[in-house]
Design a protein around this motif. Structure first.
Motif, PDB file in Angstrom:
ATOM      1  N   THR A 185       0.844  -1.184   0.000  1.00 34.42           N
ATOM      2  CA  THR A 185       0.000   0.000   0.000  1.00 34.42           C
ATOM      3  C   THR A 185       0.886   1.243   0.000  1.00 34.42           C
ATOM      4  OG1 THR A 185      -1.828   1.106   1.133  1.00 34.42           O
ATOM      5  CG2 THR A 185      -0.150   0.084   2.524  1.00 34.42           C
ATOM      6  N   ARG A 186       0.266   2.397   0.038  1.00 32.15           N
ATOM      7  CA  ARG A 186       1.013   3.654   0.096  1.00 32.15           C
ATOM      8  C   ARG A 186       1.249   4.025   1.550  1.00 32.15           C
ATOM      9  NH1 ARG A 186       3.464   4.332  -4.382  1.00 32.15           N
ATOM     10  NH2 ARG A 186       3.720   6.548  -3.916  1.00 32.15           N
ATOM     11  N   GLY A 187       2.463   4.506   1.835  1.00 34.32           N
ATOM     12  CA  GLY A 187       2.824   4.875   3.188  1.00 34.32           C
ATOM     13  C   GLY A 187       2.845   6.373   3.384  1.00 34.32           C
ATOM     14  N   ILE A 188       3.595   6.801   4.397  1.00 38.46           N
ATOM     15  CA  ILE A 188       3.697   8.218   4.735  1.00 38.46           C
ATOM     16  C   ILE A 188       4.401   8.974   3.610  1.00 38.46           C
ATOM     17  CG2 ILE A 188       4.650   9.863   6.394  1.00 38.46           C
ATOM     18  CD1 ILE A 188       4.506   7.629   8.478  1.00 38.46           C
ATOM     19  N   ALA A 233       5.929  -7.966   9.853  1.00 40.18           N
ATOM     20  CA  ALA A 233       6.956  -7.214   9.123  1.00 40.18           C
ATOM     21  C   ALA A 233       6.347  -5.949   8.531  1.00 40.18           C
ATOM     22  CB  ALA A 233       7.565  -8.071   8.016  1.00 40.18           C
ATOM     23  N   MET A 234       7.162  -4.903   8.493  1.00 49.00           N
ATOM     24  CA  MET A 234       6.759  -3.665   7.838  1.00 49.00           C
ATOM     25  C   MET A 234       7.980  -3.037   7.185  1.00 49.00           C
ATOM     26  SD  MET A 234       5.164  -0.093   9.333  1.00 49.00           S
ATOM     27  CE  MET A 234       6.783   0.481   9.867  1.00 49.00           C
ATOM     28  N   ARG A 235       7.845  -2.657   5.941  1.00 48.04           N
ATOM     29  CA  ARG A 235       8.938  -2.018   5.207  1.00 48.04           C
ATOM     30  C   ARG A 235       8.378  -0.778   4.524  1.00 48.04           C
ATOM     31  NH1 ARG A 235      13.773  -4.300   2.587  1.00 48.04           N
ATOM     32  NH2 ARG A 235      14.441  -2.980   0.860  1.00 48.04           N
ATOM     33  N   ASN A 236       8.952   0.380   4.815  1.00 43.65           N
ATOM     34  CA  ASN A 236       8.532   1.642   4.224  1.00 43.65           C
ATOM     35  C   ASN A 236       9.680   2.199   3.395  1.00 43.65           C
ATOM     36  OD1 ASN A 236       5.949   3.376   4.700  1.00 43.65           O
ATOM     37  ND2 ASN A 236       7.599   4.863   4.509  1.00 43.65           N
ATOM     38  N   THR A 237       9.414   2.429   2.085  1.00 38.66           N
ATOM     39  CA  THR A 237      10.458   2.862   1.149  1.00 38.66           C
ATOM     40  C   THR A 237      10.051   4.175   0.511  1.00 38.66           C
ATOM     41  OG1 THR A 237      10.869   0.527   0.662  1.00 38.66           O
ATOM     42  CG2 THR A 237      11.869   2.136  -0.805  1.00 38.66           C
ATOM     43  N   TRP A 238      10.983   5.118   0.455  1.00 41.10           N
ATOM     44  CA  TRP A 238      10.736   6.434  -0.125  1.00 41.10           C
ATOM     45  C   TRP A 238      11.464   6.580  -1.459  1.00 41.10           C
ATOM     46  CZ3 TRP A 238      11.529   5.432   4.979  1.00 41.10           C
ATOM     47  CH2 TRP A 238      10.547   5.861   5.891  1.00 41.10           C
ATOM     48  N   GLY A 239      10.960   7.483  -2.318  1.00 39.80           N
ATOM     49  CA  GLY A 239      11.630   7.770  -3.585  1.00 39.80           C
ATOM     50  C   GLY A 239      10.940   7.141  -4.771  1.00 39.80           C
ATOM     51  N   HIS A 240      11.618   7.218  -5.928  1.00 33.10           N
ATOM     52  CA  HIS A 240      11.055   6.744  -7.186  1.00 33.10           C
ATOM     53  C   HIS A 240      11.924   5.642  -7.778  1.00 33.10           C
ATOM     54  CE1 HIS A 240       8.309  10.184  -7.144  1.00 33.10           C
ATOM     55  NE2 HIS A 240       9.347  10.943  -6.839  1.00 33.10           N
ATOM     56  N   ASP A 241      11.289   4.726  -8.539  1.00 31.62           N
ATOM     57  CA  ASP A 241      12.020   3.648  -9.192  1.00 31.62           C
ATOM     58  C   ASP A 241      13.116   4.208 -10.093  1.00 31.62           C
ATOM     59  OD1 ASP A 241      10.612   1.658  -7.998  1.00 31.62           O
ATOM     60  OD2 ASP A 241       9.222   1.336  -9.662  1.00 31.62           O
ATOM     61  N   GLY A 242      14.234   3.523 -10.091  1.00 30.05           N
ATOM     62  CA  GLY A 242      15.366   3.953 -10.903  1.00 30.05           C
ATOM     63  C   GLY A 242      16.396   4.717 -10.102  1.00 30.05           C
ATOM     64  N   GLY A 243      16.003   5.245  -8.948  1.00 30.17           N
ATOM     65  CA  GLY A 243      16.936   5.970  -8.100  1.00 30.17           C
ATOM     66  C   GLY A 243      17.213   5.211  -6.814  1.00 30.17           C
ATOM     67  N   MET A 244      18.097   5.770  -6.001  1.00 29.44           N
ATOM     68  CA  MET A 244      18.391   5.178  -4.697  1.00 29.44           C
ATOM     69  C   MET A 244      17.265   5.549  -3.738  1.00 29.44           C
ATOM     70  SD  MET A 244      21.167   3.577  -5.295  1.00 29.44           S
ATOM     71  CE  MET A 244      21.757   3.113  -3.671  1.00 29.44           C
ATOM     72  N   ARG A 245      16.637   4.539  -3.161  1.00 29.14           N
ATOM     73  CA  ARG A 245      15.465   4.743  -2.321  1.00 29.14           C
ATOM     74  C   ARG A 245      15.766   4.302  -0.880  1.00 29.14           C
ATOM     75  NH1 ARG A 245      10.500   1.783  -4.563  1.00 29.14           N
ATOM     76  NH2 ARG A 245       9.374   3.509  -3.586  1.00 29.14           N
ATOM     77  N   PRO A 246      15.761   5.213   0.090  1.00 23.93           N
ATOM     78  CA  PRO A 246      15.970   4.815   1.491  1.00 23.93           C
ATOM     79  C   PRO A 246      14.756   4.065   2.027  1.00 23.93           C
ATOM     80  CG  PRO A 246      15.453   7.140   1.362  1.00 23.93           C
ATOM     81  CD  PRO A 246      15.596   6.674  -0.056  1.00 23.93           C
ATOM     82  N   TYR A 247      14.992   3.191   3.001  1.00 22.49           N
ATOM     83  CA  TYR A 247      13.890   2.439   3.589  1.00 22.49           C
ATOM     84  C   TYR A 247      14.146   2.187   5.065  1.00 22.49           C
ATOM     85  CZ  TYR A 247      16.815  -1.772   3.298  1.00 22.49           C
ATOM     86  OH  TYR A 247      17.825  -2.691   3.447  1.00 22.49           O
ATOM     87  N   VAL A 248      13.055   1.892   5.761  1.00 24.75           N
ATOM     88  CA  VAL A 248      13.088   1.410   7.137  1.00 24.75           C
ATOM     89  C   VAL A 248      12.361   0.073   7.165  1.00 24.75           C
ATOM     90  CG1 VAL A 248      12.332   1.787   9.515  1.00 24.75           C
ATOM     91  CG2 VAL A 248      13.181   3.709   8.159  1.00 24.75           C
ATOM     92  N   ASP A 249      12.984  -0.928   7.741  1.00 24.83           N
ATOM     93  CA  ASP A 249      12.439  -2.292   7.760  1.00 24.83           C
ATOM     94  C   ASP A 249      12.310  -2.753   9.215  1.00 24.83           C
ATOM     95  OD1 ASP A 249      11.903  -5.036   7.462  1.00 24.83           O
ATOM     96  OD2 ASP A 249      13.013  -5.116   5.583  1.00 24.83           O
ATOM     97  N   LEU A 250      11.083  -3.050   9.641  1.00 23.02           N
ATOM     98  CA  LEU A 250      10.813  -3.552  10.988  1.00 23.02           C
ATOM     99  C   LEU A 250      10.265  -4.977  10.879  1.00 23.02           C
ATOM    100  CD1 LEU A 250       8.955  -0.471  12.505  1.00 23.02           C
ATOM    101  CD2 LEU A 250      11.272  -1.200  13.060  1.00 23.02           C
TER     102      LEU A 250
END
Length: 326
Positions: free
Chosen positions: A199-202, A244-261
């Motif tokens: 789904t879409r996150g923050i 588990a929860m993984r939230n990833t920011w940014g757009h495909d093709g670039g470097m995208r930071p994430y937080v994984d719980l």
């Protein structure tokens, strides 16, 4: 005289039996003995295997149909027609019960079908060198096995995954600063059933929520310590809920930071041992931060995580994941 000798023999036999009881109890009841620590190691190790496999499946979902190679670690290779992957997960332990390192390796193969199903499988290896501070002991072990699984896309947002595996393991254990040693074998089976919801996150980010059940069964052979104490075989069962929860920011093709719980919560089970101070990883949790990059044919993921067992810090793990479609 004969009656006296019979009674004397009975008294001597009773003393021998009584003398043997503390020796057996020592083998069972010392907190750092194998019967107290192997269940915790098993729970943590199987959790690492599941996360490693699921991360590779996560990469497969993001690429188009065709043969896939998923490589996690520092080495990956393929012929161009038979996709292969070598993966390595390294985990350190730093707790009151375990101190040392742990490694899990997999040889992974996988591919997607036209019906939205991903089939995967391969080999898994497990290697550990851990100290048990409560008893000045040590546990060294290695094991190998097979895993197979299927990932089904119910929709663009919902995925169902099933993983089945079995392993054969060998343990070398000691306690009392090496005064007592022993070796034994074990057989492990595990099954993991889970569902992921995308789904879409923050802030418009991509979020993956995962829920599942993990069942582990391990049969440990009996052995005789170097001091002569007999340790009986025991069976370990573990049923846990996984989150588990993984939230990833940014757009495909670039470097995208994430937080994984991620978390693993024990629901039921029995370690099968008679240890006076049994050790359970009743609650495991990990917080990982990192970056990923999806470039169509390839997927890159690197992160660093902190692990917790029963609400206490238990060590770090680092992940380097690279997947490529030939």
């Amino acid at each position: 005289m004969t009656k006296f000798l019979v009674r004397l023999r009975g008294v001597l036999l009773a003393l021998v039996v009584c003398a043997g009881v503390p020796q057996m109890a020592a083998a069972y009841n010392v907190p750092g003995s194998a019967s107290a620590n192997v269940p915790e190691i098993t729970e943590v190790a199987t959790g690492i295997v599941m996360r490693s496999l699921k991360q590779n499946v996560h990469a497969l979902r993001q690429q188009s149909n065709g043969p896939i190679v998923a490589t996690q670690g520092t080495l990956g290779f393929g012929t161009g027609q038979v996709p292969l992957a070598f993966s390595l997960d390294h985990r350190t332990f730093d707790s009151s019960t375990l101190d040392g390192r742990f490694d899990v390796a997999t040889l992974f193969i996988g591919g997607r079908t036209d019906g939205g199903m991903t089939l995967f499988g391969g080999l898994v290896g497990e290697f550990g060198d851990l100290r048990t501070p409560l008893d000045a002991g040590r546990i060294e072990h290695s094991g190998f096995g097979l895993v197979a699984g299927v990932d089904y896309a119910v929709s663009d947002a919902v995925f169902l995954t099933a993983i089945l595996g079995g392993m054969a393991l060998d343990y070398d254990v000691s306690r009392g600063s090496g005064a007592f040693t022993g070796s034994f074998g074990a057989k492990r089976q595990f099954i993991d059933l889970s569902a992921d919801y995308l789904t879409r996150g923050i802030g418009g980010s991509d979020m993956k929520l995962g829920f599942g059940l993990l069942y582990i069964h391990q049969r440990n052979d009996g052995y005789i310590e170097s001091g002569g104490a007999t340790v009986a075989p025991f069976t370990f069962d573990h049923l846990a809920a996984t989150l588990a929860m993984r939230n990833t920011w940014g757009h495909d093709g670039g470097m995208r930071p994430y937080v994984d719980l991620s978390a693993q919560i024990r629901i039921a089970g029995d370690d099968g041992a008679s240890a006076a101070v049994p050790v359970h990883a009743d609650r495991q949790a990990r917080l990982m931060i990192g970056v990923e990059r999806n470039a169509g044919r390839s997927f890159f993921d690197v992160g660093l995580g902190a692990n917790f067992v029963n609400d206490s810090y238990s060590g770090l793990d680092a992940r380097l994941n690279y997947s490529f479609r030939f």
